[in-house]
Design a protein around this motif. Sequence first.
Motif, short mmCIF file in Angstrom:
data_model
loop_
_atom_site.label_atom_id
_atom_site.label_comp_id
_atom_site.label_asym_id
_atom_site.label_seq_id
_atom_site.Cartn_x
_atom_site.Cartn_y
_atom_site.Cartn_z
N ASN A 94 0.83 -1.21 0.00
CA ASN A 94 0.00 0.00 0.00
C ASN A 94 0.87 1.26 0.00
O ASN A 94 0.91 2.02 0.98
CB ASN A 94 -0.94 -0.01 1.21
N THR A 143 2.66 13.02 5.22
CA THR A 143 2.48 11.79 6.00
C THR A 143 2.82 12.01 7.47
O THR A 143 2.15 11.45 8.36
CB THR A 143 3.35 10.67 5.42
N LYS A 194 -4.74 8.25 7.08
CA LYS A 194 -3.86 7.69 6.06
C LYS A 194 -4.12 8.35 4.71
O LYS A 194 -5.24 8.76 4.42
CB LYS A 194 -4.06 6.18 5.96
N ASP A 215 -3.90 8.06 0.51
CA ASP A 215 -3.85 7.13 -0.63
C ASP A 215 -3.09 7.72 -1.82
O ASP A 215 -2.34 7.01 -2.49
CB ASP A 215 -5.27 6.76 -1.08
N GLU A 247 -7.64 8.13 2.73
CA GLU A 247 -7.91 6.70 2.60
C GLU A 247 -9.38 6.39 2.30
O GLU A 247 -9.69 5.36 1.73
CB GLU A 247 -7.49 5.99 3.88
N ASN A 248 -10.29 7.25 2.68
CA ASN A 248 -11.71 7.01 2.41
C ASN A 248 -12.19 7.79 1.18
O ASN A 248 -13.38 8.10 1.06
CB ASN A 248 -12.55 7.39 3.63
#
Length: 275
Positions: free
Chosen positions: A176, A198, A207, A209, A224-225
């Motif tokens: 990932n 980060t 997190k 992506d 992340e969502n």
Amino acid sequence: MKHAKPVGAQRIHQPNDTWTWARKKRGAHYKKPFQWGEMFKALGRHLRFAIVVLTVIVVCTSPIWGWMYLSVNNLFPVKNVMFHTINGTEHYVSGDHKQRIINELMGQNLVSYDLTQQRDQLNAHPWIKSAHVVRHWPESIELLIEERRPVAMWNDLYLIEADGEIFEPDLMPNVNWINLVGPEAHRMKMLDGMQKITQAMRTIGVKVDKIILDYRGAWTIILENNVELYLGSSLFEERLRKFILHYPSSIRAKMDSIMAIDFRYDHGYALKWKQ
């Protein structure tokens, strides 16, 4: 009439050897006897010079002839192959690939084996950054490799290392990584921005992506969502700090309903809700 004898004239004495005097009178020259000693001295000098030249030739060419002999006759076959990774344990160079290389090397002539060709073959592997091949007498070859260490995905298809080197793997690992999307000329800027993003997101447990840097220099972060966070092209770090400040109290509880968060405003921010 008698001529008067010149005053002071001396009588010319002829040599007693009448035959020698006659030869000189006819213009003949006296011939010296052959000098055998001088001839032998000259031959000795030439012989010593020839010996020196021959010795130099033998000394200079002996290693070449010896190397040629050892190259043709496999007197030093490879019996041991050492495979080492200089930057830690291998993660992406497969054991099957290493074993295939070892099998190819076993029994090869250690004298004539082309180390440069082997090094080039190792460097052709997509996961090997650099390679060195060392010959150890009398029966070993050591392979030293530096494996690639990607830190992010690059433009969906490639991987990028911390030094900015981009490469295409033969098989994309199931890792990932954050996906960096942007112009190659700004890859170092994106790596620096990824580190800051980060680190900041880690403090609030969020997190990342994907990080996008468009041609205008505007930053967009995909969380992340799949929530999009717009930070714009100016005051990037200041707007990131504002998001970190407001997230726990005002945004966290609403994340399931949010589609995008816009911090490009001088004062405050805007939320775009899911339909």
